[in-house]
Design a protein around this motif. Sequence first.
Motif, PDB file in Angstrom:
ATOM      1  N   LEU A 173     -47.888  26.491   6.108  1.00 15.31           N
ATOM      2  CA  LEU A 173     -47.948  27.806   6.752  1.00 15.31           C
ATOM      3  C   LEU A 173     -49.194  28.586   6.333  1.00 15.31           C
ATOM      4  O   LEU A 173     -49.779  29.325   7.127  1.00 15.31           O
ATOM      5  N   GLN A 174     -49.602  28.425   5.060  1.00 15.24           N
ATOM      6  CA  GLN A 174     -50.777  29.130   4.552  1.00 15.24           C
ATOM      7  C   GLN A 174     -52.076  28.389   4.838  1.00 15.24           C
ATOM      8  O   GLN A 174     -53.144  28.867   4.484  1.00 15.24           O
ATOM      9  N   ARG A 175     -51.963  27.219   5.461  1.00 19.24           N
ATOM     10  CA  ARG A 175     -53.123  26.366   5.770  1.00 19.24           C
ATOM     11  C   ARG A 175     -53.908  26.011   4.506  1.00 19.24           C
ATOM     12  O   ARG A 175     -55.134  25.993   4.491  1.00 19.24           O
TER      13      ARG A 175
END
Length: 177
Positions: free
Chosen positions: A81-83
């Motif tokens: 999700l935070q890459r």
Amino acid sequence: VAAYEAAGAIVQKLCTEGSEGSEGEGPMEDEEGEDGEDGEDGEEGLDPCSLEAAQSGVLFGLIEPVDTVPGAMEEAFAMVLQRSPPDQLQWLLRAVQAVTEDSVRAAMQKHIAPLFSGAGRTVSMVCPSKKRAELEEQLQKLDPPFQVVHLDVDSFVSTLAPGSGFADLRKRVRPGA
């Protein structure tokens, strides 16, 4: 004010000391004088045991969330999700283990010492209006003194409300920025 000045003196001392005690026996160097006094001699330089303890704490903080399968899955999902890069934990672990006394000293000189020199420091403080005059007086006693810009709640809100609010606030707080 006294705590700020004491912290500044400690940071300055730690930043300017070289690896003078590197030929010593680490934290046990003080044992020559067994009189049990905690004088200034025992407080000089970066303590290798403290550095190792700090590294250990950070390593534990990085590893602990992934020590179970559900925890590791949750961490992997959060990284997606935070890459974050898939190997972020591995390179963080290596980076923490690679920290040396010299790298700590360099980081303190770059990031912490300027807070005490007056160069480019900006600090936000919130206090009751009754304490404002006392706080500003104490800030002016520091060497170098802090430049104070007062914003009450209404002026703070009206400064931030427009689209250019953060830029306007920056101009008020740091003239010439």
